[in-house]
Design an enzyme around this catalytic site. Structure first.
Site, PDB file in Angstrom:
ATOM      1  N   LYS A   1      -6.083 -23.510  41.878  1.00  0.00           N
ATOM      2  CA  LYS A   1      -7.262 -24.141  41.273  1.00  0.00           C
ATOM      3  C   LYS A   1      -8.449 -23.177  41.313  1.00  0.00           C
ATOM      4  O   LYS A   1      -9.146 -22.981  40.308  1.00  0.00           O
ATOM      5  CB  LYS A   1      -7.600 -25.421  42.028  1.00  0.00           C
ATOM      6  CG  LYS A   1      -8.951 -26.025  41.666  1.00  0.00           C
ATOM      7  CD  LYS A   1      -9.306 -27.174  42.591  1.00  0.00           C
ATOM      8  CE  LYS A   1     -10.704 -27.708  42.309  1.00  0.00           C
ATOM      9  NZ  LYS A   1     -10.839 -28.350  41.000  1.00  0.00           N
TER      10      LYS A   1
ATOM     11  N   HIS B   1     -11.847 -49.799  31.957  1.00  0.00           N
ATOM     12  CA  HIS B   1     -11.635 -48.505  31.299  1.00  0.00           C
ATOM     13  C   HIS B   1     -10.211 -48.043  31.548  1.00  0.00           C
ATOM     14  O   HIS B   1      -9.672 -48.184  32.647  1.00  0.00           O
ATOM     15  CB  HIS B   1     -12.614 -47.454  31.835  1.00  0.00           C
ATOM     16  CG  HIS B   1     -12.284 -46.066  31.379  1.00  0.00           C
ATOM     17  ND1 HIS B   1     -12.416 -45.681  30.067  1.00  0.00           N
ATOM     18  CD2 HIS B   1     -11.775 -44.991  32.040  1.00  0.00           C
ATOM     19  CE1 HIS B   1     -12.031 -44.423  29.944  1.00  0.00           C
ATOM     20  NE2 HIS B   1     -11.632 -43.986  31.122  1.00  0.00           N
TER      21      HIS B   1
ATOM     22  N   GLU C   1      -9.546 -43.905  26.037  1.00  0.00           N
ATOM     23  CA  GLU C   1      -9.433 -42.540  25.510  1.00  0.00           C
ATOM     24  C   GLU C   1      -8.882 -42.586  24.102  1.00  0.00           C
ATOM     25  O   GLU C   1      -7.853 -43.206  23.847  1.00  0.00           O
ATOM     26  CB  GLU C   1      -8.511 -41.721  26.422  1.00  0.00           C
ATOM     27  CG  GLU C   1      -8.196 -40.341  25.907  1.00  0.00           C
ATOM     28  CD  GLU C   1      -6.939 -40.308  25.048  1.00  0.00           C
ATOM     29  OE1 GLU C   1      -6.928 -39.520  24.097  1.00  0.00           O
ATOM     30  OE2 GLU C   1      -6.008 -41.072  25.339  1.00  0.00           O
TER      31      GLU C   1
ATOM     32  N   HIS D   1     -12.207 -33.813  28.849  1.00  0.00           N
ATOM     33  CA  HIS D   1     -11.366 -32.868  29.569  1.00  0.00           C
ATOM     34  C   HIS D   1     -11.385 -31.490  28.923  1.00  0.00           C
ATOM     35  O   HIS D   1     -10.615 -30.609  29.314  1.00  0.00           O
ATOM     36  CB  HIS D   1      -9.932 -33.402  29.658  1.00  0.00           C
ATOM     37  CG  HIS D   1      -9.792 -34.519  30.639  1.00  0.00           C
ATOM     38  ND1 HIS D   1      -9.816 -35.840  30.259  1.00  0.00           N
ATOM     39  CD2 HIS D   1      -9.673 -34.525  31.985  1.00  0.00           C
ATOM     40  CE1 HIS D   1      -9.689 -36.604  31.337  1.00  0.00           C
ATOM     41  NE2 HIS D   1      -9.601 -35.835  32.386  1.00  0.00           N
TER      42      HIS D   1
END
Length: 756
Positions: free
Chosen positions: A19, A643, A667, A696
């Site tokens: 990461k 959501h 989304e 994203h």
């Protein structure tokens, strides 16, 4: 002799090294050479760790910079035309643009079966055949072999790859894509063989799904062809559930080894042993790759002994149920865990030892490992009888839940009138999903507080400043329904878990969610109860800063369940209802404090859906009931939002409707409002906020682009029921991206209001 393997190992590194270097590379702070060197170091560590633990083979294709589905699409040049049009000549730039967007839109992202891992969805076109263009799979195998490891290349199988992708050419079926992919698979397998590989692992987890005869036949034809293309021994890996009616097909495929997940499908072992051809070896997935509890090693050995008595030890492999990438890396560094709870756990590193111990019990006899088996049983017994696990008051409350607890006062039509009157919002109101950027400065302050460098009061003061800034930014942007930004929350699940009983937390128990995004799931080890209000004071402060409504922000019971490591000693439904009651208490306290809009997020509702149709109805019933338990106690005028994001929701729209939320945000940006069709077909009547901003990706969509998406939504949703919002929370984005994107969102909504 029985062998021991894993199907894959966490690729993030013991301290999320992947990461850190990847994000540094994206930010231009690290070079390509540094990125590749760190990746190579992680692979070397993983291979050495598995070999030193006593595994007989190591997987070489389980590493990825982002996602294995993306890796294969990139390798086989399954690259949509839009990437070619923007002139991306560098392979690594192309790879990360497909993953994250930039010069053009990223690939769609959705959940990997019923896990909290996300994969990037391949997009297939009408080309007659695919071929290998990029050879990273081969390069990594050669890297492992060159370092002296007995490596087994790993690739996603053609049926899984095709069925989990999307065909963008009308008239071309996924099964046609399977056939067109086979030349590329043949190329790749021949290259592995030429490089000295003896085995190849082909992952076909779709065998745990409901497949029809044509799909099973397509897999058989594909493996017939691949088995004839080379002399490689094919290790066919299935996981995440029992094979059911697909088992007979799997047992008779031209492969050397069939892997079965016996953690989630123990019931298939007897049929597999009875039906296995003489030349077939069975790989037994006895150690759970998806949860963190110690295995019942005596039971695992018993199952392995049963297999050996039928097949002989040289036709048995002891393995993890699936890749260990769904587990944290190593338990040994967790010094802050309650020692009693820690004794009940096993992370990926410890699971390797469990695999090898079962192998030793088979090859050397139980007596050789009796002390370890006895210690394991003692640990399991201590957990079962621990007072930490059970709270009689909680169990009594769950048993007392009645149908009336799951129903709102009135139906949606009556509620809508009261809510619109109370809130006075414009048509197509704008809002965001909840979180705002968690800046480096905020993370520094959180770390300082945890280290004792600043007091809790000083930290709270800093959080109040962050909240005040978030409220001001939204008011300046002209957003209609505000959020406080969630600066006080490290994670949307961990935050609540820390305030509930029955949860434990790790310091370094990270797992990959997607790309460089890692999460640190809480551990639910006992009965769950709310100790005190969790969000009310923060909401009160936030609402005091604005005359506009500020949403109360809660995480729903199904998502808290799914995004935690869940206790395996009682039905998941019971644990979910315990959480639902805790969230219900919080919802009612928010309403009593004056909150008019409460959002209870359930992005994981689809994720928890069982893989088989026969099991789905029961899950959806209790999952929907758990949400309603958390939300149904409020008055008509209180508007309940939920959501959902990054999953295929089409098949569960009736259950989403049954949740009876007043507003659902979803989304939709990457899929270009594709999801709305399912809502229209199911005559969904409540309000919808389809996402128009893909959070994203670092890409900032224009006002015209968002306006076009909203106009597309208006073709099927009346403006009285339409909201404008991003796809998801903005926690991972930077303010420099968020401000212009939200400016464009508000501008798009206002432009449509003026013309409709």
């Amino acid at each position: 002799m029985a062998k021991a393997i894993s199907l894959g190992f966490p690729r993030i590194g013991p301290n999320r090294e992947l990461k850190k270097i990847t994000e540094s590379y994206w930010a231009g702070k690290s070079s390509r050479e540094e990125l590749l060197a760190e990746a190579q170091k992680i692979r070397q560590q993983n291979w050495s760790l598995q070999k030193d633990a006593g595994l007989d083979q190591v997987p070489s294709g389980d590493f990825s910079f982002y996602d294995q589905m993306l890796d294969l699409a990139w390798a086989l040049d399954v690259v949509p035309e839009r990437y070619q049009k923007v002139g991306l000549t560098d392979d690594l730039d192309l790879y990360f643009t497909m993953a994250r967007g930039g010069a053009t839109q990223a690939l769609e992202m959705t959940k990997w079966f019923d896990t909290n891992y996300h994969y990037l969805v391949p997009e297939f076109d009408d080309r007659p055949a695919y071929s290998v263009k990029r050879w990273a799979h081969l390069d990594i195998y050669q890297e492992a072999a060159g370092q002296g490891f007995n490596a087994r290349p790993v690739i996603i199988g053609p049926l899984t790859f095709a069925l989990l992708g999307k065909v963008r050419t009308e008239g071309v079926t996924p099964l046609a894509i399977v056939e067109r992919l086979l030349p590329a698979y043949e190329e790749l397998l021949k290259a592995f063989e030429s490089a000295g590989a003896e085995w190849v692992q082909i992952d076909e987890p779709v065998l745990a799904l409901d497949l029809d005869a044509a799909q099973r036949d397509a897999l058989k034809q594909a493996l017939d062809r691949l088995s004839k293309a080379t002399n490689l021994k094919i290790f066919l890996a299935t996981y995440f559930g029992p094979l059911g009616e697909n088992l007979e097909t799997a047992l008779n495929l031209p492969v050397s080894v069939l892997h079965l997940d016996l953690v989630r499908g123990e019931e298939q072992l007897d049929a597999a042993l009875a039906g296995a051809p003489e030349e077939l070896t069975l790989s037994l997935g006895l150690i759970d790759g998806r949860n963190i509890w110690k295995a019942d090693l005596n039971h695992a050995v018993t199952l392995a002994e049963k297999a050996v008595s039928k097949l002989s030890s040289d036709r048995v492999i002891i393995a993890s149920s699936c890749s260990l990438m769904h587990s944290p890396v190593d338990l040994s560094g967790e010094t802050k865990l309650n020692p009693e709870v820690k004794d009940w756990l096993a992370f990926a590193r410890q699971k390797l030892d469990e695999i090898v111990l079962v192998k030793r019990a088979i090859n050397e006899g139980r007596a050789a490992v009796q002390s370890e088996l006895t210690a394991n049983q003692e640990s399991l017994n201590k957990r079962k009888n621990s007072p930490l696990v059970s709270n009689p008051a909680v169990r009594k409350r769950v048993n007392a839940v009645r149908e009336d607890d799951l129903r709102r006062q009135s139906d949606y039509v009556a509620r809508q009138q009261e809510q619109h009157s109370a809130l006075g919002l414009p048509a197509i109101p704008t809002t965001t999903i909840g979180s705002f950027p968690q800046t480096p400065e905020l993370r520094v302050q959180r770390a300082r507080m945890r280290k004792g460098e600043i007091t809790a009061q000083e930290y709270d003061g800093y959080i109040r400043q962050e909240i005040a800034n978030a409220i001001k930014q939204q008011e300046d942007l002209g957003i209609d329904v505000l959020v406080h930004g969630e600066a006080e929350r490290n994670d949307m699940v961990e935050y609540f878990g820390e305030l509930l009983s029955g949860f434990a937390f790790t310091s370094n128990g990270w797992v990959q969610s997607y790309g460089s995004r890692c999460v640190k799931p809480p551990i639910i080890y006992g009965d769950v109860e709310r100790r005190a209000p969790m969000t009310v004071d923060w909401w009160k402060y936030s609402q005091s800063l604005s005359s506009k409504p500020v949403k109360g922000m809660l995480t729903g019971p199904v998502t808290i369940l799914q995004w935690s490591f869940v206790r395996n000693d009682q039905p998941r439904r019971d644990t979910c209802f315990e959480i639902g009651l805790a969230i219900r208490d919080e919802t009612l306290d928010l309403e009593a404090a004056g909150c008019k809009v409460i959002q209870i997020d359930e992005p994981a509702l689809r994720e928890g859906l069982p893989l088989r149709k026969a099991d789905k109805e029961e899950y959806l019933r209790w999952a929907v009931d758990a949400f309603r338990l958390s939300s149904a106690g409020v008055q008509n005028a209180t508007q309940i939002h939920t959501h959902m994001c990054y999953a295929e929701f089409n098949e569960i729209v009736p259950s989403i409707a049954a949740m009876d939320a007043d507003v659902i945000s979803m989304e939709s940006a990457r899929s270009q409002m594709e999801l709305l069709e399912a809502f229209i077909q199911n005559q969904y009547q409540n309000e919808i906020g389809p996402g128009v901003y893909d959070i994203h990706s670092p890409r900032i969509p224009s006002a015209e682009e968002m306006k076009a998406l909203l106009l597309k939504a208006l073709e099927v949703i009346p403006k009285e029921r339409l909201w404008a919002n991003p796809d998801c929370g903005l926690k991972t984005r930077r303010w420099e991206e968020v401000k212009p994107a939200l400016t464009n969102l508000v501008s798009a909504a206002q432009a449509i209001r003026a013309t409709t």
